[in-house]
Each structure stands twice: as structure tokens, then as C-alpha cells.
Design a protein around this motif. Structure first.
Motif, PDB file in Angstrom:
ATOM      1  N   GLU A 412       2.399 -10.263  43.916  1.00 12.88           N
ATOM      2  CA  GLU A 412       3.211 -10.133  45.127  1.00 12.88           C
ATOM      3  C   GLU A 412       4.690 -10.005  44.783  1.00 12.88           C
ATOM      4  O   GLU A 412       5.425  -9.254  45.426  1.00 12.88           O
ATOM      5  CB  GLU A 412       2.977 -11.335  46.039  1.00 12.88           C
ATOM      6  CG  GLU A 412       1.592 -11.350  46.688  1.00 12.88           C
ATOM      7  CD  GLU A 412       1.351 -12.604  47.504  1.00 12.88           C
ATOM      8  OE1 GLU A 412       2.170 -13.545  47.383  1.00 12.88           O
ATOM      9  OE2 GLU A 412       0.356 -12.651  48.251  1.00 12.88           O
ATOM     10  N   SER A 413       5.112 -10.744  43.774  1.00 13.59           N
ATOM     11  CA  SER A 413       6.514 -10.664  43.366  1.00 13.59           C
ATOM     12  C   SER A 413       6.851  -9.277  42.844  1.00 13.59           C
ATOM     13  O   SER A 413       7.902  -8.703  43.170  1.00 13.59           O
ATOM     14  CB  SER A 413       6.807 -11.723  42.299  1.00 13.59           C
ATOM     15  OG  SER A 413       6.593 -13.023  42.800  1.00 13.59           O
ATOM     16  N   LEU A 414       5.959  -8.715  42.015  1.00 16.75           N
ATOM     17  CA  LEU A 414       6.187  -7.366  41.492  1.00 16.75           C
ATOM     18  C   LEU A 414       6.184  -6.341  42.620  1.00 16.75           C
ATOM     19  O   LEU A 414       6.996  -5.406  42.633  1.00 16.75           O
ATOM     20  CB  LEU A 414       5.099  -7.028  40.464  1.00 16.75           C
ATOM     21  CG  LEU A 414       5.133  -7.836  39.163  1.00 16.75           C
ATOM     22  CD1 LEU A 414       3.941  -7.480  38.285  1.00 16.75           C
ATOM     23  CD2 LEU A 414       6.444  -7.601  38.398  1.00 16.75           C
ATOM     24  N   ASN A 415       5.267  -6.532  43.591  1.00 16.21           N
ATOM     25  CA  ASN A 415       5.206  -5.620  44.733  1.00 16.21           C
ATOM     26  C   ASN A 415       6.470  -5.721  45.577  1.00 16.21           C
ATOM     27  O   ASN A 415       6.990  -4.711  46.077  1.00 16.21           O
ATOM     28  CB  ASN A 415       3.978  -5.951  45.579  1.00 16.21           C
ATOM     29  CG  ASN A 415       3.796  -4.982  46.741  1.00 16.21           C
ATOM     30  OD1 ASN A 415       3.437  -3.831  46.553  1.00 16.21           O
ATOM     31  ND2 ASN A 415       4.059  -5.464  47.946  1.00 16.21           N
ATOM     32  N   GLN A 416       6.978  -6.949  45.720  1.00 17.81           N
ATOM     33  CA  GLN A 416       8.202  -7.162  46.491  1.00 17.81           C
ATOM     34  C   GLN A 416       9.380  -6.449  45.837  1.00 17.81           C
ATOM     35  O   GLN A 416      10.192  -5.824  46.502  1.00 17.81           O
ATOM     36  CB  GLN A 416       8.482  -8.670  46.605  1.00 17.81           C
ATOM     37  CG  GLN A 416       9.628  -9.039  47.521  1.00 17.81           C
ATOM     38  CD  GLN A 416       9.273  -8.878  48.990  1.00 17.81           C
ATOM     39  OE1 GLN A 416       8.105  -8.844  49.344  1.00 17.81           O
ATOM     40  NE2 GLN A 416      10.287  -8.788  49.844  1.00 17.81           N
ATOM     41  N   LEU A 417       9.457  -6.549  44.513  1.00 20.09           N
ATOM     42  CA  LEU A 417      10.550  -5.903  43.794  1.00 20.09           C
ATOM     43  C   LEU A 417      10.445  -4.385  43.869  1.00 20.09           C
ATOM     44  O   LEU A 417      11.455  -3.683  43.926  1.00 20.09           O
ATOM     45  CB  LEU A 417      10.545  -6.350  42.329  1.00 20.09           C
ATOM     46  CG  LEU A 417      10.927  -7.818  42.067  1.00 20.09           C
ATOM     47  CD1 LEU A 417      10.716  -8.165  40.606  1.00 20.09           C
ATOM     48  CD2 LEU A 417      12.370  -8.080  42.491  1.00 20.09           C
ATOM     49  N   GLU A 418       9.194  -3.859  43.876  1.00 18.08           N
ATOM     50  CA  GLU A 418       8.996  -2.420  43.839  1.00 18.08           C
ATOM     51  C   GLU A 418       9.210  -1.767  45.187  1.00 18.08           C
ATOM     52  O   GLU A 418       9.711  -0.641  45.275  1.00 18.08           O
ATOM     53  CB  GLU A 418       7.584  -2.101  43.335  1.00 18.08           C
ATOM     54  CG  GLU A 418       7.320  -0.613  43.179  1.00 18.08           C
ATOM     55  CD  GLU A 418       5.943  -0.322  42.608  1.00 18.08           C
ATOM     56  OE1 GLU A 418       5.635   0.859  42.365  1.00 18.08           O
ATOM     57  OE2 GLU A 418       5.174  -1.292  42.406  1.00 18.08           O
ATOM     58  N   TYR A 419       8.859  -2.473  46.288  1.00 16.97           N
ATOM     59  CA  TYR A 419       8.838  -1.817  47.594  1.00 16.97           C
ATOM     60  C   TYR A 419       9.790  -2.431  48.635  1.00 16.97           C
ATOM     61  O   TYR A 419       9.886  -1.895  49.732  1.00 16.97           O
ATOM     62  CB  TYR A 419       7.420  -1.866  48.173  1.00 16.97           C
ATOM     63  CG  TYR A 419       6.441  -0.996  47.428  1.00 16.97           C
ATOM     64  CD1 TYR A 419       6.444   0.388  47.589  1.00 16.97           C
ATOM     65  CD2 TYR A 419       5.521  -1.553  46.553  1.00 16.97           C
ATOM     66  CE1 TYR A 419       5.543   1.197  46.907  1.00 16.97           C
ATOM     67  CE2 TYR A 419       4.617  -0.762  45.858  1.00 16.97           C
ATOM     68  CZ  TYR A 419       4.633   0.609  46.036  1.00 16.97           C
ATOM     69  OH  TYR A 419       3.750   1.392  45.353  1.00 16.97           O
ATOM     70  N   TYR A 420      10.454  -3.528  48.302  1.00 14.56           N
ATOM     71  CA  TYR A 420      11.265  -4.203  49.323  1.00 14.56           C
ATOM     72  C   TYR A 420      12.669  -4.483  48.822  1.00 14.56           C
ATOM     73  O   TYR A 420      12.900  -4.704  47.623  1.00 14.56           O
ATOM     74  CB  TYR A 420      10.594  -5.506  49.765  1.00 14.56           C
ATOM     75  CG  TYR A 420       9.286  -5.280  50.502  1.00 14.56           C
ATOM     76  CD1 TYR A 420       9.277  -5.096  51.875  1.00 14.56           C
ATOM     77  CD2 TYR A 420       8.080  -5.213  49.806  1.00 14.56           C
ATOM     78  CE1 TYR A 420       8.086  -4.862  52.556  1.00 14.56           C
ATOM     79  CE2 TYR A 420       6.883  -4.976  50.473  1.00 14.56           C
ATOM     80  CZ  TYR A 420       6.894  -4.798  51.846  1.00 14.56           C
ATOM     81  OH  TYR A 420       5.708  -4.563  52.504  1.00 14.56           O
ATOM     82  N   LEU A 426      13.587  -6.128  53.883  1.00 15.86           N
ATOM     83  CA  LEU A 426      13.076  -4.916  54.532  1.00 15.86           C
ATOM     84  C   LEU A 426      12.562  -3.944  53.475  1.00 15.86           C
ATOM     85  O   LEU A 426      12.773  -4.129  52.272  1.00 15.86           O
ATOM     86  CB  LEU A 426      14.182  -4.251  55.355  1.00 15.86           C
ATOM     87  CG  LEU A 426      14.782  -5.064  56.494  1.00 15.86           C
ATOM     88  CD1 LEU A 426      15.866  -4.262  57.204  1.00 15.86           C
ATOM     89  CD2 LEU A 426      13.723  -5.508  57.473  1.00 15.86           C
ATOM     90  N   ALA A 427      11.875  -2.904  53.939  1.00 12.08           N
ATOM     91  CA  ALA A 427      11.375  -1.890  53.013  1.00 12.08           C
ATOM     92  C   ALA A 427      12.540  -1.191  52.314  1.00 12.08           C
ATOM     93  O   ALA A 427      13.637  -1.048  52.874  1.00 12.08           O
ATOM     94  CB  ALA A 427      10.538  -0.872  53.778  1.00 12.08           C
ATOM     95  N   ASN A 428      12.307  -0.764  51.061  1.00 15.45           N
ATOM     96  CA  ASN A 428      13.312   0.028  50.364  1.00 15.45           C
ATOM     97  C   ASN A 428      13.014   1.512  50.536  1.00 15.45           C
ATOM     98  O   ASN A 428      12.106   1.891  51.272  1.00 15.45           O
ATOM     99  CB  ASN A 428      13.407  -0.373  48.887  1.00 15.45           C
ATOM    100  CG  ASN A 428      12.090  -0.156  48.152  1.00 15.45           C
ATOM    101  OD1 ASN A 428      11.192   0.533  48.637  1.00 15.45           O
ATOM    102  ND2 ASN A 428      11.970  -0.755  46.971  1.00 15.45           N
ATOM    103  N   ARG A 429      13.741   2.348  49.832  1.00  8.46           N
ATOM    104  CA  ARG A 429      13.589   3.797  50.008  1.00  8.46           C
ATOM    105  C   ARG A 429      12.180   4.256  49.638  1.00  8.46           C
ATOM    106  O   ARG A 429      11.606   5.106  50.324  1.00  8.46           O
ATOM    107  CB  ARG A 429      14.628   4.541  49.156  1.00  8.46           C
ATOM    108  CG  ARG A 429      14.482   6.067  49.220  1.00  8.46           C
ATOM    109  CD  ARG A 429      15.569   6.748  48.422  1.00  8.46           C
ATOM    110  NE  ARG A 429      16.854   6.596  49.078  1.00  8.46           N
ATOM    111  CZ  ARG A 429      17.332   7.409  50.010  1.00  8.46           C
ATOM    112  NH1 ARG A 429      16.602   8.435  50.426  1.00  8.46           N
ATOM    113  NH2 ARG A 429      18.517   7.224  50.530  1.00  8.46           N
ATOM    114  N   LYS A 430      11.596   3.704  48.573  1.00  6.38           N
ATOM    115  CA  LYS A 430      10.273   4.142  48.128  1.00  6.38           C
ATOM    116  C   LYS A 430       9.217   3.887  49.198  1.00  6.38           C
ATOM    117  O   LYS A 430       8.418   4.779  49.531  1.00  6.38           O
ATOM    118  CB  LYS A 430       9.896   3.416  46.834  1.00  6.38           C
ATOM    119  CG  LYS A 430       8.578   3.870  46.245  1.00  6.38           C
ATOM    120  CD  LYS A 430       8.330   3.198  44.906  1.00  6.38           C
ATOM    121  CE  LYS A 430       7.030   3.693  44.282  1.00  6.38           C
ATOM    122  NZ  LYS A 430       6.773   3.073  42.955  1.00  6.38           N
TER     123      LYS A 430
END
Length: 854
Positions: A412-420, A426-430
Motif C-alpha cells: 500500500e505504501s508503494l502504491n501510495q507513492l506511485e499513484y498519490y 489526492l491522485a497524482n498525474r499518473k
């Protein structure tokens, strides 16, 4: 000497009874049921072993014996009621000893035995499981078999019969597999009927003659005297009678002592073998205990949660990891279900997986999120397999679970860094680009409009420069929270950098204009929310924002184009200053501006009652006015005359339709009330159009009821015109509401029929009075064959369903004549008169109820 005294006692008793008999002969009523050779009826006289001995005593005592034929149960009932004095051949037990009178010395000894066909394989009582046994009702055999089978847990069906003969017949007719009878009767009957005695013998019994009345006690004492004397003399009538009846059936088999001895020997052998087996079992048990200890040591050492559950999903084993996780001991876990340790949702999920293993024999592998009763949340990867016995039957399941909680957290932490976004969450550009592409594809498939909204804070850099980045981050987090509170779960809010926010709004509306208005209203709400003061530690700060909007339809096939359009829209909004909202599409922006002006002016018009109600007549085939429809008209001082087709949808979307609709119904009821004083108008109904939003409003029925009550109107004068679109959503609630209004005297007309989604199923349910043929069919009826067919079908449908039908939009004489040919009898349109103020039509109708074709 003993024989002598016994003989003397008999003589004395005989003399005493004889003296009484001389005075008055004693008649004894004896119950006789068929139970040879012990008891039977012979030429109306008692016979058999008991019968001969009783008659022998009676002849000595001067008694007169009266035989009373009866079944076993009847004899018992006769005895209790005093209808007979004595009943022979009764075995002694505790219950009978409390209610009946027995003499001391038994007539003879007997035992019971089971008899059946040769195919019956029964050697012991334990073989009687699932066997039906015919047994004499209320007999000692019935009581004994009932107790013994219950104590052994045997499933035995006892079939009550009134006589032994009926019991044997039950076996022959397959109503029972076996019959219980005394061995004296049973051996004879079995031999005659081709049945065989089984090795099952039970309940040795002493047999007596019994009475129930206390005055019979001397008789029983006398019988005792004779029996005691006869037992001492081998030549006495007792032994002679026994020999006589046994001789009649051949040499009676003695009690099978050899069989008993054989059984005892077998028992001793079993005991010996049992002792040997116990020794071996004890040795084997010790070996198993040592093996179990080794296995438990291994299972408690592995880094896995291992458990076993039975078919009832109760724990039968849990290793140390399971016990430590649940904070308890194996003793407290065994026998419990998951409901004891986990919350309801977790227990339900675990049960679902467990039943797939137990009932379907599947190997189940699944991630399980378990929440214990104390709120602890852990994630497990569980594998569950069925355990089967030698016959292949599943008797339990074994589960092996691995704790993957830390793995999930890392993922979850890796997913948070990749997408938020790390600051706002909030969501990031990706993630935004992924969700935007998905949203555009969904909009193309469903036809629902979507929007990409860009939000920019005014002078955000001043916050960072003046108060520092901590305050700036706090402001961004608060802005993100306010935006997130305004979107649905299917929408996406993202931060692309600094103070740039983007929001994807999905599934807004299939109507483009409605979608634009909804987005505009949403943007206004967001601006109002973002304009509220922010608490940044000790600092209170206020800011504004600008919003740029592009609809999916602006660039339906190009995600990059949508991003560019949103960027252009936000640039224009920022140029207009803080608090501005701009759309990318210039035409759309012009439309939205026009709608905003109309909505604002419409609010003023409602407040100042600037709207007007016009009337258009409805006529029959003779041109006579039979009803009227009220229509809204509006002329704004600045915007001029605005068509209802333009301002009604805006009123519907903004909610203004509720007060407007209420006002129109009030005007209709007020007009109808005034017309009740005018003979030429009192019978004319008025129709009012009702919007879906107005109809579904919670206070609609009460408001109509209030208006009707205030006006004191007769039933049927107020008509409400509804559209087919109103029927799509919750038809049952619609019918219920219409029925309530119908009970108040309101009639319903279905407007624009044929243009929507109404079905015959709806029409059958609705309490309708009239169908209105839409003017689009009437307009092209003469030139389009399809419109003519539709019009003719509607007229025929209305006639078959017993509805009235009216054609609207009639503008020419040719249309009128053709509608008459098709069977239509009611009309509305410019041919009979244009909408005009109510007072104008009121004056015309008072002059004449017939209109002149214009």
C-alpha cells in the motif's frame, strides 16, 4: 410335618368357605383372554393351566366360576372397573403391585421370547435396531422392550396389538418383523404358523391371578393356601395340570441353560481378549502420545497459523500461533466457532470459505482480512483443505494461514507513492491520466456526459513566501479535503503540482444542457467552499479560486485534448479574476450565461408573482368547450417574452418548479371555485401540467388536498396532466400517489402519449382518465403514414382500455376531419383558439359555449 400343617390349613379354609357357600353360593367373574396353553375359553368355560387350577379350587370351595371373554386390554379395564372379580395370567411388576392385589405364591414361572420369519437375523437385543416388533398393548413385554431399547439407544418400532394371535398375524402380513410372546404360547403358535423362535429371550416372570377390589383379598388368600399345599406334593393337581397341558404340546423345552452356559463361556473369552487388547491399546496409546507431542512441537514451531475445524465449523485443534493471535489457550478455543473471536463480517467471510471446503470438498486459497472482537485487524493468506475418512467422507477441514499484514502495508505504501500526491493524498498525474482515459471510454459507452475541471488558487505563492511551506502545505491539505467532500466515489480529484488541482466528474447526465448546468452549479459550490476562512495554526487566512471546465464532448476521443482544453479554460478564468468560472466551449459558455440570466430573472418573477396563467379550450366534435388547460406565460422586463420550452426546464433543474407548480394549482382551484357561481362555466374542468420533480415532492399530495378543501370543489373538475417520463422511476410509488389524489376527486390525463416509454403494463396499473395524442403525430398525420397508424392505434387502445382520448395541436380543418374519421372525439389546438388570459376566455364562454373555428 410341613405337609400335614399345609393340609390342615387347606381343610380349615375349605370348611370356612364351604360354610359361607351353604349360606349363599359365591359367583366369581373371571376374565379370560386367549393365551393357550395358560389360559383359554373352552365351550364358554375357563380352561388352560390357570383355568383348570381355578376350577379345581372352585370345586373344593363351592365357588361358581363365570367366564367373561375379553382381550388382554379389555380384561385389565374390566378388572379396574369391577366388571370382573379375577384376572388370571398376570405377571408381577412394580407398577401393577401398586394398583392390583396379588396372592403370594405364583401359579407358574415363564419368560418372554421373540418370534419371526426365518429371514430375521436377530441373535441379541442389540440386533433389534430398525426392527418392528408386535407387542401386547399395556403388557409387561411392552414396558420392558420400551425401556431396554431406549437405554441402548436402539431405533425399535413397537406395534401395539390386542392379542398374541394378532401379533403373530402382524408378522405374517409384514406389518412387523417380530412378535413378543410368552414362550408357552409362542412355541405352539410359531410352530403352527411356520415361524421360528429367535435366541432373544428376556424377562423371566412369575404369573398370578389378580384382583382389584379389597373384598377379593380372602379369595386370593384361599388360592395361596391351595398353591402352597400343592407345591409340596408332586401328585397334587398343580403338577398334574402342568403335565397335562405340557403333554398336549409335546415335551416342552426346558429353559436353555446350555445356551446360557455357552454365552457365559463366550463372555469370559471376550473378557480375556478385551484385557489383552486393553494392554496393547495402552501400549499403542503411549506411542501415539509421544508422536502427538513431537507433532505438536513441530506445529507450534512453524511460522504459520494451523487449525482444524469439524463439520460444524468448531475448532478441534489450534497451534500455538493461533492461540497467541487470539490471546487465549487451546482449551478455550476447542469447541468454539469463529463468532467467539471475530466480528460479524469476518465470521461471515470465514464461514463462506469454510463451507466451500466442508460441503463441496474444494481446496480454497484466499486472502482474509480478519478483525477480532477487540478491533485488531490482520491480513492472512489462508489455504484450507478437506480432511476425509477411510470411506472418503469429509469430516473436518485443515487450515494453514500466513500473516501478510506487513506485506500489505508495504504494498500500500508503494502504491501510495506511485499513484498519490504525498502532501494532499489526492491522485497524482499518473493516476489521473489512467482514470481520465477510463472515464472518457465509459462516457462513450453509456452516453452520460462527463467533465474535466481545473481549479487554481489565487495568489498561493504568497502563502509560502509569507508564512512558510508548512502553512502552504496545511492550506493545500485543507483545500484537498474540501474538494474531496464535494465529489462522488466514482469521481477523481488530483493535484498536479503547486496549487493546480484537477477533478474528473463522471456520469453527470445524458442531456448536454442539464450536464452543463450541473457542472456549473457544482463549480459554484466548490468556489463557495474554498472561499471559507482557513485555520493555518495561529493564522486565519482567506483565499479565492478560479475554475476552468471542459466537457468530455469537447474532445470525445482525445485525453490530451481534454487536458489542453481544461488548461485554456482555467487560463481564461484566472484572467477574469478570483471566483470566476469559465467553460472551454464558447457556445456552451454563451448557453450557460443565458441560462444563468433566465434562472436569476425567474427567481425574481416567482418572488414578485410576475408569471401569468393562460387558458386554452378543449372541445368535442361539435365545437363545444368541454374543458380547458392552464398554460404558463412569462414576460421579463429585461429579457422580454420567454418561451415555456426555455424557462420550464430551468425551473425544473433549479427547483423553482415546486413553488411555481404550487402557485398554478392554487390559481386553478381558485378559478374553478369562482366558476361554481356561473352556470355556464360550473361544469368545465381545468387541466394543469405537473412536472416529475413536482409530482415526487413529499408535500405534493397534501398541497393539492389543501387547495381542494379550501375551494370546496366537486369531484372531477381538477385534472392533472402527467408525462410518460414520470412513470419510469418507481412505478409503484407513482400509482400509490395517484390513487390518493384520485380519492380526493382528481382526474389524470397522460400527456404527450406515444413519445415516451409508457407500456401497457403501466397503463393497466395507473388510475388514468384520458390519453393525449402528442401534437407531433397530429401535425404529420396527413403526410406520414406511420403517424397516422400511431394515432389510430392510440385511439383504439384508449377505447379498449376505457380511457378518454384527446388530440392536441390541431391546427387545420383537414386534421380535424381526419381525426374524426379515425374515431377521435375531443380536440385541442390553435384551430379552436390560442391560449389567452383566463378572464378573456371566461367572458367568451359566458357568451357562448361553442367556439368558432379560426
Amino acid at each position: 410335618m410341613r405337609n400335614f400343617w399345609g393340609f390342615c390349613l387347606a381343610i380349615i379354609a375349605s370348611l370356612a368357605v364351604a360354610q359361607t357357600a351353604v349360606a349363599q353360593p359365591l359367583t366369581l367373574r373371571v376374565g379370560v383372554y386367549e393365551n393357550p396353553p395358560k389360559l383359554l375359553l373352552n365351550n364358554g368355560q375357563v380352561s388352560g393351566i390357570f383355568g383348570d387350577l381355578i376350577l379345581q379350587i372352585a370345586s373344593q370351595e363351592g365357588w361358581r366360576i363365570e367366564a367373561v371373554p375379553c382381550t388382554w386390554n379389555e380384561c385389565l379395564q374390566f378388572l379396574q372397573r369391577g366388571d370382573i372379580d379375577l384376572m388370571p395370567d398376570v405377571a408381577l411388576n412394580t407398577e401393577r403391585d401398586e394398583t392390583l392385589l396379588f396372592h403370594e405364591t405364583p401359579f407358574l414361572h415363564s419368560w418372554s421370547q421373540l418370534y419371526g420369519k426365518r429371514t430375521l437375523k436377530v441373535t441379541t437385543l442389540l440386533d433389534l435396531d430398525k426392527v418392528r416388533i408386535a407387542v401386547l398393548e399395556n403388557s409387561i413385554q411392552e414396558s420392558y422392550l420400551s425401556d431396554i431399547t431406549q437405554n441402548f439407544g436402539l431405533d425399535v418400532t413397537l406395534i401395539p396389538v390386542s392379542s398374541f394371535d394378532e401379533g403373530f398375524q402382524a408378522v405374517l402380513s409384514n406389518r412387523a418383523e417380530a412378535v413378543a410372546a410368552n414362550h408357552l404360547y409362542g412355541d405352539i403358535k410359531a410352530r403352527d404358523l411356520g415361524l421360528e423362535p429367535t435366541p432373544v429371550m428376556f424377562q423371566p416372570a412369575r404369573l398370578f391371578v389378580v384382583a382389584s377390589q379389597p373384598e377379593m383379598q380372602p379369595i386370593l388368600n384361599t388360592i395361596d393356601v391351595y398353591l402352597q399345599a400343592w407345591q409340596q406334593d408332586p401328585q397334587s393337581p398343580l403338577y398334574v395340570t402342568l403335565k397335562k397341558w405340557r403333554a398336549n404340546i409335546g415335551d416342552a423345552e426346558p429353559f436353555p441353560w446350555a445356551l446360557v452356559i455357552g454365552l457365559i463361556s463366550a463372555l469370559l473369552l471376550v473378557v480375556g481378549v478385551s484385557l489383552l487388547l486393553r494392554k496393547r491399546i495402552k501400549q499403542r496409546t503411549l506411542e501415539l502420545v509421544h508422536s502427538e507431542l513431537k507433532l505438536n512441537t513441530i506445529l507450534d514451531s512453524v511460522e504459520a497459523y494451523i487449525f482444524i475445524k469439524d463439520r460444524e465449523l468448531r475448532y478441534q485443534y489450534a497451534n500455538k500461533k493461533v492461540c497467541d493471535y487470539l490471546g487465549t489457550t487451546p482449551k478455550q478455543i476447542i469447541g468454539q466457532t469463529d463468532a467467539m473471536f471475530f466480528d460479524a463480517e469476518t465470521s461471515a467471510h470465514l464461514r463462506e470459505n469454510d463451507l466451500r471446503v466442508i460441503e463441496e470438498g474444494l481446496r480454497v486459497s484466499d486472502e482474509e482480512d480478519n478483525v477480532t472482537k477487540n478491533g485488531d485487524i490482520r491480513h492472512f493468506l489462508s489455504v484450507k483443505i478437506p480432511l476425509q475418512d477411510a470411506q472418503g467422507k469429509i469430516y473436518a477441514l485443515c487450515g494453514i494461514s500466513t500473516d501478510i499484514t506487513e506485506h500489505i502495508h508495504i504494498k500500500e505504501s508503494l502504491n501510495q507513492l506511485e499513484y498519490y500526491d504525498s502532501i494532499t493524498g489526492l491522485a497524482n498525474r499518473k493516476l489521473l491520466l489512467q482514470n481520465l482515459e477510463h472515464a472518457v471510454t465509459s462516457a462513450q459507452r453509456t452516453g452520460y456526459e462527463g467533465a474535466l475541471v481545473a481549479i487554481d488558487l489565487t495568489h498561493f505563492t504568497i502563502i509560502n513566501e509569507t508564512f512558510g511551506h508548512v502553512a502552504g502545505d496545511k492550506l493545500l491539505q485543507e483545500v484537498a479535503q474540501r474538494i474531496r467532500a464535494r465529489i462522488d466515489e466514482t469521481d477523481t480529484a488530483a493535484r498536479l503540482g503547486s496549487d493546480d488541482f484537477l477533478v474528473i466528474l463522471e456520469d453527470i447526465s445524458q442531456d448536454p444542457d442539464q450536464a452543463v448546468m450541473a457542472v456549473r452549479n457544482w463549480a459554484r459550490e466548490v468556489l463557495d467552499s474554498l472561499a471559507q476562512p482557513y485555520e493555518l495554526g495561529d493564522i486565519k487566512h482567506s483565499t479565492t479560486a478560479s475554475i476552468g471546465i471542459t466537457m468530455f464532448s469537447d474532445n470525445p476521443d482525445n485525453v490530451a485534448g481534454l487536458l489542453k482544453s481544461a488548461d485554456l479554460a482555467i487560463s481564461e478564468a484566472k484572467a477574469q479574476g478570483g471566483g470566476s468560472i469559465r467553460f472551454f466551449n464558447p457556445t456552451m459558455q454563451e448557453t450557460i450565461s443565458r441560462r444563468m440570466l433566465i434562472e436569476s430573472a425567474l427567481r425574481r418573477a416567482v418572488q414578485h408573482q410576475e408569471l401569468e396563467v393562460y387558458l386554452q379550450p378543449q372541445v368535442n366534435e361539435h365545437g363545444e368547450v368541454i374543458a380547458g388547460e392552464l398554460l404558463l406565460r412569462w414576460t421579463d422586463p429585461d429579457l422580454g417574452t420567454i418561451c415555456p420550452a426555455e424557462f420550464i426546464p430551468i425551473a425544473e433543474a433549479s427547483g423553482l418548479i415546486i413553488p411555481i407548480g404550487t402557485w398554478v394549482i392554487e390559481q386553478a382551484c381558485r378559478t374553478l371555485r369562482d366558476w361554481q357561481q356561473i352556470d355556464a362555466l360550473k361544469h368545465i374542468p381545468l387541466a394543469v401540467n405537473i412536472s416529475p420533480r413536482q409530482f415526487r415532492h413529499g408535500g405534493f399530495v397534501a398541497q393539492v388536498e389543501h387547495c381542494l378543501r379550501e375551494a370546496h370543489l366537486p369531484e372531477g373538475l381538477l385534472e392533472l396532466e402527467i408525462t410518460e417520463g414520470m412513470l419510469i422511476d418507481n412505478i409503484d410509488a407513482t400509482v400509490k400517489r395517484m390513487c390518493k389524489l384520485g380519492d380526493l376527486g382528481v382526474r389524470f390525463s397522460l400527456d404527450d402519449f406515444g413519445t415516451g416509454y409508457a407500456s401497457l403494463a403501466y397503463l393497466k396499473k395507473l388510475p388514468l382518465y384520458q390519453l393525449k395524442i402528442d401534437q407531433s403525430f397530429v401535425r404529420d398525420m396527413l403526410s406520414d403514414a406511420n403517424d397516422e397508424v400511431i394515432t389510430k392505434t392510440i385511439i383504439g387502445l384508449a377505447e379498449n382500455l376505457n380511457f378518454s382520448v384527446i388530440a392536441e395541436g390541431v391546427e387545420t380543418v383537414k386534421q380535424l376531419e381526419h381525426l374524426k374519421v379515425l374515431g377521435c372525439k375531443k380536440f385541442q389546438g390553435y384551430l379552436f383558439g390560442k391560449p389567452a388570459p383566463i378572464i378573456e376566455w371566461q367572458q367568451r364562454l359566458m357568451a357562448s359555449s361553442t367556439v368558432t373555428i379560426e
